[in-house]
Design an enzyme around this catalytic site. Structure first.
Site, PDB file in Angstrom:
ATOM      1  N   THR A 161       4.033 105.157  90.274  1.00 21.08           N
ATOM      2  CA  THR A 161       4.726 105.581  88.955  1.00 21.08           C
ATOM      3  C   THR A 161       3.871 106.524  88.156  1.00 21.08           C
ATOM      4  O   THR A 161       2.646 106.297  87.920  1.00 21.08           O
ATOM      5  CB  THR A 161       5.292 104.566  88.334  1.00 21.08           C
TER       6      THR A 161
ATOM      7  N   GLU B  43      10.396  98.024  91.002  1.00 18.86           N
ATOM      8  CA  GLU B  43      10.976  98.567  92.622  1.00 18.86           C
ATOM      9  C   GLU B  43      12.063  99.357  92.507  1.00 18.86           C
ATOM     10  O   GLU B  43      13.109  99.293  93.264  1.00 18.86           O
ATOM     11  CB  GLU B  43      10.978  97.401  93.323  1.00 18.86           C
TER      12      GLU B  43
END
Length: 667
Positions: free
Chosen positions: A162, A448
Site C-alpha cells: 500500500t 486485504e
C-alpha cells in the site's frame, strides 16, 4: 375479495405454524458436538492455539499501563515466541520447517483472534503476508535463504504494498524498481510522497526486510508491478537510502508498529526480485511464462489470497468473543419484575433481546460453515502438492474469498457493536473487552482490500463466468465484455441461473407456485429464494451495463452509474453461498441433538436474511404480505426454541476463560 384471500392465507399460515411447533420438543444441545462442527477438521490445531492464548492473556488486562513502545515490544516477543513454538509454521513447506497444510494455518489464525488482536495482526503480517509473499512469489533460492528464519521468527519483515496514493488500485503503484545493467542491480526509488509505502505493519520498529511491490523497469521498459526484497534495517537502524516514519496513534491495534517507508535509490542484487512469474536473466533480459502483463499481475496477486481468507476468519473469531460475552451477560443480568412477582426477568427472556442476539449467533454459525468451505478450497488450490493452481479454480477461489471476507468482516463490525449495546453501560467499560474488539477489528473491513472493491471482483466473476478474458478485465473492461454479449447469454451462463432452474422443478407447487406453497423451513425453498434474488439482480445489472454502452455511454460512466446494482448482485451471491455451505454441512450430520440445533440455526439465518430484504421480495412478487408476516412469526418461534440452549451455543465457540475477560459482565 383480496382482503378475504389475505385473511384466509394468514389463517392457513398460522395454523401451519402452530402445527409445526406444537409437537416440537425442546432443543437439547451437545456442546461437544457443536464444538466439533465449528472446529471442523482442525480441532487439534485450534485447541493447541487455545492453550497458547493463556500465555499472552495479560495483554488484555486494561489495568496494565504500558507505553506504546513497551506494548509493541511485548507484542513482538509474543509473535516471535509463536514462531518458536512452531504454531506459525503449518502452512509453510516441510523442507523449511513447516507443516505443508494451509488449512491448518488458517484455522490457527482464526483461533488466535480470541486473544489480543495486535498479536493476531502482527503474526499475520510476519507469517502470512511477509512469509507468504516470499513463499508464493519467490523461488527455491529465496525459500532456501529466508523461509526457515521467517517461520521461526528470527527474521522479521514487512509486506510493503500500500502507498499513500494507491491502496486498492495496486496496478498503479508509484514506487519504481529499475534494473541497472551496468551493476546488475535493482534500484528501488520512491519518486514522490504519494508513492511512499504507508500503513506498513512491522515497519516502524521491528522489520528488517521488506517485500516491496514496485513498477519494474527493465531495458527502459515498464513491466508492471513486481515484488522485490529490500533490507530496511541493519543492526536496528534504517538501512542506507531507507527512510522510516512511524504512522503514529491509530484507532486500535496499538501493539502493531505501522510505519511509512521511502526508498532513495536503494540498490539490491538482481536476485532479490521474487521471480516465480517473471525474471531478469544474466543478460539483463526480462522473461516471463505469462506474456499478458495484466494476466501476470492478477496471477501474482491471486497467489496471496490466503490473507483475505485469514482476515475473514479473524473477524469471525472476534465476533464469537463479543457474542459469548453478550449472551452470558444476558443470562445473568435481570431487569424489571414480572407481573406474578417472581423477581426480575433475565435479559435473554425478553423477545427483543433474543431478536438482537440470536440471529447474529445464527449468522456466525452460518459464516463459520462458509469460512470452512473457502479454507478447504484454498488448501486444494494452493496446497503443498499443487504449486501451480488450475486457472479456473484459482479465479473461483479468489472470488469466493473476496466475497466471504467482505461479509464476515462486516458481520464482525455489526455483531461487536450490537453485543456492546446489549451489555448496556457496562459494555462501555474498557475492562469488558468491547473497546478493544471494536477498535481493533474496525480496520478489518479495509484490510486485504476494501469490502466494496472486493465485491466488485465477485461481480466480475459472475458477469464474465471466469471467461478466458477474466484476468485482463478491469471494471471498464468488464462493462465492455458484458456489452458485447446478449444479456440472456450472460444470465444463462451463471451457476445461479442453472441451479435455480433445477430447483424450481422439484419444489412443491412446480415452477409457478414454488415460492408460495413450499414450507418456510424447507431449505430448498430458502435456497431457491436467495438464488432467485441473485439471478434477478445479476440480470438487472447486466441489462443496465449493456444498455448504457448501447446508448453510447462511456464505460467508466456506465460502471459508476450501475455500481450499486453490481455490488448488490454480488452480495446476494455471497448470501446464497453462505446458506448453501451451512445447509450442506448440516445435512451431512447424523440425526441427533447437534443436527437439530444446527437445523434451527440454519432456518434462523435463512429466514432473517429473507426477512431483511423482504421489500425486494415483495416488490418482485416472491412474497405475499401474509407469507412475509409468516416468516417473521417463524423467526420468533425459532428464537424461542433456541433460547434454552443459548449458553451452549456460545460455549461451543471455545473461547478460553483466561482470555475472555469481562468478569464484571459474566462473573
Amino acid at each position: 375479495m383480496a382482503l378475504d384471500t389475505d385473511q384466509h392465507a394468514t389463517t392457513t399460515d398460522r395454523r401451519e405454524e402452530r402445527a409445526a411447533h406444537r409437537g416440537a420438543p425442546p432443543l437439547t444441545a451437545d456442546v461437544a458436538g457443536l464444538r466439533a462442527f465449528l472446529d471442523g477438521p482442525y480441532a487439534e490445531v485450534r485447541d493447541e492455539v487455545r492453550r497458547g492464548l493463556a500465555d499472552h492473556a495479560s495483554l488484555l488486562d486494561e489495568d496494565v499501563d504500558l507505553s506504546r513502545d513497551e506494548l509493541r515490544e511485548r507484542v513482538r516477543d509474543i509473535v516471535v515466541g509463536i514462531g518458536g513454538t512452531g504454531q506459525a509454521a503449518h502452512g509453510f513447506p516441510p523442507a523449511h520447517g513447516g507443516g505443508g497444510d494451509i488449512g491448518a494455518s488458517v484455522a490457527a489464525f482464526e483461533t488466535l483472534a480470541y486473544g489480543d488482536l495486535s498479536v493476531l495482526v502482527k503474526s499475520g503480517v510476519q507469517y502470512g503476508l511477509f512469509g507468504g509473499a516470499v513463499q508464493q512469489l519467490g523461488t527455491a533460492r529465496h525459500h532456501d535463504a529466508y523461509l526457515a528464519d521467517i517461520v521461526a521468527g528470527r527474521l522479521l519483515g514487512c509486506f510493503a504494498m500500500t502507498e499513500t496514493g494507491h491502496g486498492s488500485n495496486v496496478q498503479q503503484l508509484g514506487t519504481v524498481a529499475r534494473h541497472d545493467p551496468d551493476t546488475d542491480e535493482i534500484v528501488v526509488t520512491t519518486p514522490d510522497d504519494t508513492a511512499r509505502k504507508d500503513y506498513i505493519g512491522n515497519a516502524a520498529r521491528d522489520g528488517e526486510l521488506a517485500v516491496v511491490f514496485a513498477q519494474l523497469e527493465v531495458g527502459g521498459e515498464r513491466r508492471g508491478v513486481h515484488a522485490v526484497l529490500v533490507p530496511i534495517r541493519v543492526d536496528g537502524e534504517p538501512a542506507p537510502g531507507v527512510r522510516i516514519e512511524d504512522c503514529g496513534a491509530k484507532i486500535g491495534l496499538e501493539g502493531v508498529d505501522n510505519g511509512r517507508l521511502w526508498f532513495d535509490d536503494v540498490r539490491v542484487p538482481r536476485d532479490n526480485l521474487l521471480d516465480r512469474f517473471a525474471t531478469i536473466d544474466e543478460d539483463g533480459e526480462y522473461r516471463s511464462s505469462i506474456d499478458n502483463p495484466d494476466r501476470r499481475f492478477f496471477t501474482m496477486l491471486g497467489t496471496l489470497v490466503q490473507g483475505r481468507v485469514s482476515v475473514g476468519g479473524a473477524g469471525l473469531g472476534a465476533s464469537k468473543v463479543a457474542l459469548t460475552i453478550a449472551v452470558r451477560y444476558a443470562l445473568r443480568r435481570r431487569q424489571f419484575e414480572t407481573e406474578k412477582g417472581e423477581g426480575e426477568t433475565l435479559l435473554l427472556d425478553y423477545g427483543m433481546h433474543q431478536r438482537r442476539l440470536l440471529p447474529l449467533l445464527a449468522r456466525t454459525y452460518a459464516l463459520t460453515a462458509a469460512q470452512e468451505e473457502v479454507a478447504r478450497q484454498l488448501h486444494e488450490v494452493f496446497g503443498a502438492d499443487t504449486p501451480d493452481a488450475d486457472d479456473r479454480a484459482r479465479r473461483a477461489l479468489e472470488s469466493r474469498a473476496a466475497g466471504t471476507k467482505a461479509v464476515t468482516t462486516w458481520h464482525a463490525t455489526r455483531a461487536i457493536q450490537e453485543a456492546r449495546e446489549a451489555c448496556g453501560g457496562a459494555g462501555y467499560l474498557s475492562a469488558n473487552r468491547f473497546a478493544a474488539l471494536k477498535a481493533d477489528t474496525d480496520v478489518f473491513t479495509t484490510f486485504e482490500g476494501d469490502n466494496h472493491v472486493l465485491l466488485q471482483l465477485v461481480a466480475k466473476g459472475l458477469l464474465t463466468d471466469y471467461s478466458s478474458e477474466f484476468e485482463d478485465l478491469d471494471q471498464f473492461g468488464m462493462v465492455r465484455f458484458v456489452a458485447g454479449l446478449a444479456v440472456d447469454t450472460v444470465i444463462e451462463r451463471t451457476a445461479a441461473h442453472q441451479l435455480l432452474e433445477r430447483i424450481r422443478d422439484v419444489l412443491p407447487g412446480g415452477r409457478d407456485g414454488w415460492d408460495q406453497e413450499a414450507g418456510l423451513l424447507d431449505p430448498d425453498y430458502q435456497l431457491a429464494m436467495l438464488r432467485y434474488r441473485e439471478e434477478h439482480q445479476l440480470a438487472g445489472a447486466a441489462r443496465r451495463l449493456k444498455a448504457g454502452v448501447d446508448d453510447g455511454g462511456d464505460p467508466g460512466v456506465v460502471f459508476r452509474t450501475v455500481q450499486d446494482h453490481v455490488i448488490g448482485a454480488a452480495r446476494s451471491h455471497v448470501d446464497r453461498l453462505v446458506l448453501e455451505a451451512f445447509v450442506a454441512r448440516v445435512r451431512a450430520l447424523p440425526e441427533g441433538h447437534t443436527r437439530e440445533v444446527l437445523t434451527a440455526l440454519s432456518d434462523l439465518y435463512a429466514l432473517t436474511t429473507i426477512e431483511a430484504d423482504r421489500g425486494w421480495f415483495l416488490e418482485h412478487g416472491r412474497l405475499s404480505a401474509p407469507r412475509s408476516k409468516a416468516i417473521t412469526r417463524e423467526v420468533g418461534a425459532i428464537m424461542r426454541r433456541l433460547r434454552p440452549v443459548a449458553r451452549d451455543l456460545v460455549d461451543a465457540f471455545g473461547v478460553p476463560e483466561d482470555v475472555l475477560g469481562a468478569e464484571d459482565l459474566i462473573g
